[in-house]
Design a protein around this motif. Sequence first.
Motif, short mmCIF file in Angstrom:
data_model
loop_
_atom_site.label_atom_id
_atom_site.label_comp_id
_atom_site.label_asym_id
_atom_site.label_seq_id
_atom_site.Cartn_x
_atom_site.Cartn_y
_atom_site.Cartn_z
N ALA A 139 10.23 15.94 -0.41
CA ALA A 139 9.84 14.97 0.70
C ALA A 139 9.51 13.56 0.05
N ASP A 140 8.99 13.60 -1.14
CA ASP A 140 8.82 12.15 -1.75
C ASP A 140 9.88 11.17 -1.65
N PRO A 141 11.08 11.66 -2.36
CA PRO A 141 12.08 10.63 -2.14
C PRO A 141 12.60 10.51 -0.66
N ILE A 142 12.35 11.34 0.34
CA ILE A 142 12.62 11.07 1.66
C ILE A 142 11.79 9.93 2.08
N VAL A 148 0.85 -1.37 -0.09
CA VAL A 148 0.11 0.11 0.17
C VAL A 148 0.87 1.24 0.03
N ALA A 149 1.90 1.30 0.73
CA ALA A 149 2.85 2.19 0.80
C ALA A 149 3.34 2.62 -0.61
N VAL A 150 3.94 1.52 -1.18
CA VAL A 150 4.54 1.90 -2.39
C VAL A 150 3.51 2.21 -3.40
N ILE A 151 2.42 1.77 -3.34
CA ILE A 151 1.27 2.17 -4.43
C ILE A 151 1.09 3.87 -4.17
N THR A 152 1.12 4.17 -2.98
CA THR A 152 0.98 5.64 -2.72
C THR A 152 2.14 6.46 -3.24
N ASP A 153 3.29 5.70 -3.64
CA ASP A 153 4.25 6.44 -4.21
C ASP A 153 3.95 6.52 -5.86
N ARG A 154 3.20 5.40 -6.38
CA ARG A 154 3.12 5.58 -7.81
C ARG A 154 1.90 6.72 -8.09
N PHE A 155 0.99 6.84 -7.35
CA PHE A 155 -0.08 7.64 -7.21
C PHE A 155 0.47 9.20 -6.97
N ASP A 156 1.14 9.64 -6.03
CA ASP A 156 1.41 10.96 -5.56
C ASP A 156 2.17 11.62 -6.80
N GLY A 157 2.90 10.92 -7.17
CA GLY A 157 3.73 11.72 -8.36
C GLY A 157 2.88 11.89 -9.61
N ALA A 158 2.29 11.00 -10.04
CA ALA A 158 1.20 10.87 -10.99
C ALA A 158 0.28 11.96 -10.82
N LEU A 159 -0.56 12.08 -9.87
CA LEU A 159 -1.46 13.05 -9.57
C LEU A 159 -0.96 14.32 -9.65
N ALA A 160 0.42 14.66 -9.18
CA ALA A 160 0.96 15.94 -9.05
C ALA A 160 1.41 16.33 -10.39
N ARG A 161 1.79 15.53 -11.22
CA ARG A 161 2.04 15.76 -12.56
C ARG A 161 0.82 15.95 -13.40
N SER A 162 -0.07 15.29 -13.31
CA SER A 162 -1.40 15.46 -14.03
C SER A 162 -2.34 16.55 -13.75
N TYR A 163 -2.29 16.97 -12.27
CA TYR A 163 -2.97 18.06 -12.09
C TYR A 163 -2.24 19.50 -11.77
N GLY A 164 -0.99 19.38 -12.29
CA GLY A 164 0.08 20.48 -12.01
C GLY A 164 -0.05 21.26 -10.46
N ILE A 165 0.07 20.07 -9.90
CA ILE A 165 0.21 20.68 -8.21
C ILE A 165 1.55 20.05 -7.81
#
Length: 198
Positions: A83-86, A58-75
């Motif tokens: 913080a993401d790599p940390i 589940v933790a690994v999956i959140t990593d796949r989603f947070d980056g994709a969401l940030a790029r897709s929605y310009g956030i």
Amino acid sequence: MSGQPHTDPVIPRAKVANIANVLTGLRLVLVPVFLIALFAGDGHETPWRVLAFIIFAVAVITDRFDGALARSYGIETDFGRLADPIADKTLVGAALIGLAMLGDLPWWVTIVIMGREVGITALRFAVLRHGVIPASRGGKLKALVQAVAIGLFVLPLSGPWLTGAWVVMWIAVALTVLTGIDYVASAIRDSRGRLAGQ
């Protein structure tokens, strides 16, 4: 013109408190939960190890989603890029150290992978004033293979399944070293480019 005050157009900036950063924070919160499940009982009870694997996944999956969401929605934010790599390193480090303490993974594997991760994170902080260096494609592949390898070792595998887990782990170690060298080389090139431009 019509007497109305002139205002420059405001360019919206992504807020730090967005869904992508929340997922990054969730990944950090899941680390101690994962460790509790990993060490529950004697550390080798099948139900607890399966639960630890689920939490890790589940933790690994959140990593796949947070980056994709940030790029897709310009956030995307500088906070998220840092913080993401940390968060990733914390999760991977907790898993590797935990598995080594339980005797399921040799300490040399943990030292090689964590040595690279800590070194690159320190390098990221060192060049932070010049901008955040984003993860490369090789780095993303390395992170994925590492996650799969660690996940397989968290599971209570034996026989040919364990052999397969070791094959994936060897690939992860190789990618860890190669991408680490590439990252350092890129940082040196960027540094020389800045000096040449001064």
